[in-house]
Design a protein around this motif. Structure first.
Motif, short mmCIF file in Angstrom:
data_model
loop_
_atom_site.label_atom_id
_atom_site.label_comp_id
_atom_site.label_asym_id
_atom_site.label_seq_id
_atom_site.Cartn_x
_atom_site.Cartn_y
_atom_site.Cartn_z
N ASP A 122 0.83 -1.21 0.00
CA ASP A 122 0.00 0.00 0.00
C ASP A 122 0.86 1.26 0.00
OD1 ASP A 122 -2.39 -1.43 0.00
OD2 ASP A 122 -2.47 -1.53 2.18
N ASP A 123 1.95 1.22 0.76
CA ASP A 123 2.90 2.34 0.74
C ASP A 123 3.50 2.51 -0.65
OD1 ASP A 123 2.49 2.77 3.43
OD2 ASP A 123 4.45 2.03 4.08
N SER A 152 0.88 4.04 -3.03
CA SER A 152 0.69 5.45 -2.68
C SER A 152 1.87 6.30 -3.14
CB SER A 152 0.49 5.60 -1.17
OG SER A 152 -0.71 4.99 -0.76
N GLU A 204 1.63 6.80 -6.89
CA GLU A 204 0.57 7.76 -7.20
C GLU A 204 1.00 9.19 -6.84
OE1 GLU A 204 -3.43 5.01 -6.97
OE2 GLU A 204 -2.72 5.97 -5.12
N LYS A 205 1.78 9.34 -5.80
CA LYS A 205 2.26 10.66 -5.40
C LYS A 205 3.30 11.20 -6.38
CE LYS A 205 4.67 13.10 -1.65
NZ LYS A 205 5.29 12.95 -0.30
N SER A 237 1.49 5.74 -12.63
CA SER A 237 0.15 5.90 -12.05
C SER A 237 -0.89 6.04 -13.15
CB SER A 237 0.11 7.14 -11.15
OG SER A 237 0.16 8.33 -11.93
#
Length: 239
Positions: free
Chosen positions: A25-26, A29, A32-33, A94
Motif C-alpha cells: 500500500d505504501d 501510494s 501515485e504521489k 500511475s
C-alpha cells in the motif's frame, strides 16, 4: 542496485527509517504521489522504489515485507501500471500519468492505426494480434502462440520490452504454472495484457488530443520538479 564480485547489493534505507516504504500500500501510494518511478536505482539519484525501501527487505520471499513481492501485488491491484517503461527496465506509472506516457510513447497511435499505416514491426504485430482474442496471456503462452518457439521468430524478450516501452502492453500479474493436477509449480511467470483492459480506453487515450511532444514535456517537467539535480542526459536515457 550495484554488483560487487557478482553479488547484488541493494541500495536503500534501513529498517529503522520511519519514512521507508513498508508494504505494498505504501508502494502504490508512493507511485501515485510521484506519478511514475523505476523499480531499481538508476542514474537519477532517489528516483526508484529501491532507494525508498529497506535494503535488507529484498529477496526474502515474504509477501508482506519484500518489495520484489510487492511489485506483483501492485500490478494485480489495478491502480498503477507495471512494466518495462524506463530505458527498457521495470517500473510503475500511475493511472494519472499513464495517458501522457501512452500519447508520447505511441506517438498518438493506437496499435491498430500504427499497423494500418505500416509503422508496426511484423513481430510486434504478431504479438499484439494475440490480444485481440485473449484478455491476458502468460509470457510463455504469448511466445508460443506468437510463433517465437524453437525454430520460429527471434528476440521474443526484446519485442515484449519494446511493446511495454511503447505502453501497448503491461504486466497484469505474476502467477504460477499449474500441472495436470492443478497444482502450482516452479517460479511465478509474468502475465501480460493491454493497459486498456485494466484502465479502460478512455483513460489511456485521454491525452491523445495534445501533441506527443507536449506529453513528453509534461513528463520531463515533472521529473525536473521532483529531481532538479537530474541531468538532461539521464532524463533522456530513462524517458
Amino acid at each position: 542496485m550495484i554488483t560487487d564480485n557478482g553479488e547484488w547489493i541493494m541500495l536503500g534505507t534501513t529498517l529503522r527509517d520511519p519514512n521507508r516504504l513498508r508494504n505494498v500500500d505504501d508502494l502504490v501510494s508512493f507511485v501515485e504521489k510521484v506519478g511514475f518511478v523505476p523499480l531499481f536505482s538508476n542514474n537519477i539519484e532517489d528516483f526508484s522504489v529501491e532507494e525508498h525501501c529497506a535494503a535488507k527487505s529484498w529477496w526474502t520471499g515474504n509477501a508482506a515485507t519484500d518489495p520484489w513481492e510487492w511489485r506483483a501485488a501492485a500490478a494485480a491491484g489495478g491502480r498503477v501500471a507495471y512494466g518495462k517503461f524506463f530505458g527498457g527496465k521495470a517500473g510503475f506509472i500511475s493511472a494519472q500519468w499513464l495517458p501522457y506516457f501512452a500519447n508520447y510513447r505511441r506517438d498518438g497511435y493506437d496499435f491498430d492505426s500504427l499497423s494500418d499505416e505500416g509503422r508496426a514491426g511484423r513481430r510486434e504485430a504478431k504479438i499484439m494480434e494475440l490480444f485481440d482474442s485473449h484478455e491476458e496471456l502468460f509470457s510463455f503462452e504469448a511466445k508460443e502462440l506468437g510463433g517465437f518457439g524453437k525454430g520460429g521468430e527471434k528476440n521474443f524478450q526484446g519485442i515484449m520490452t519494446q511493446l511495454q516501452m511503447k505502453t501497448y502492453l503491461v504486466v497484469r500479474d505474476f502467477r504460477y504454472r499449474r500441472n495436470k493436477r492443478g497444482e502450482e509449480y516452479g517460479m511465478s511467470v509474468a502475465v501480460y495484457t493491454t493497459p486498456e483492459r485494466i484502465f479502460g480506453y478512455d483513460t489511456i487515450s485521454a491525452a491523445y488530443s495534445e501533441e506527443p511532444a507536449d506529453s513528453r514535456e509534461r513528463i520531463v517537467a515533472r521529473l525536473m520538479e521532483l529531481y532538479p539535480h537530474a541531468s538532461e542526459k539521464n532524463i533522456n536515457k530513462l524517458i
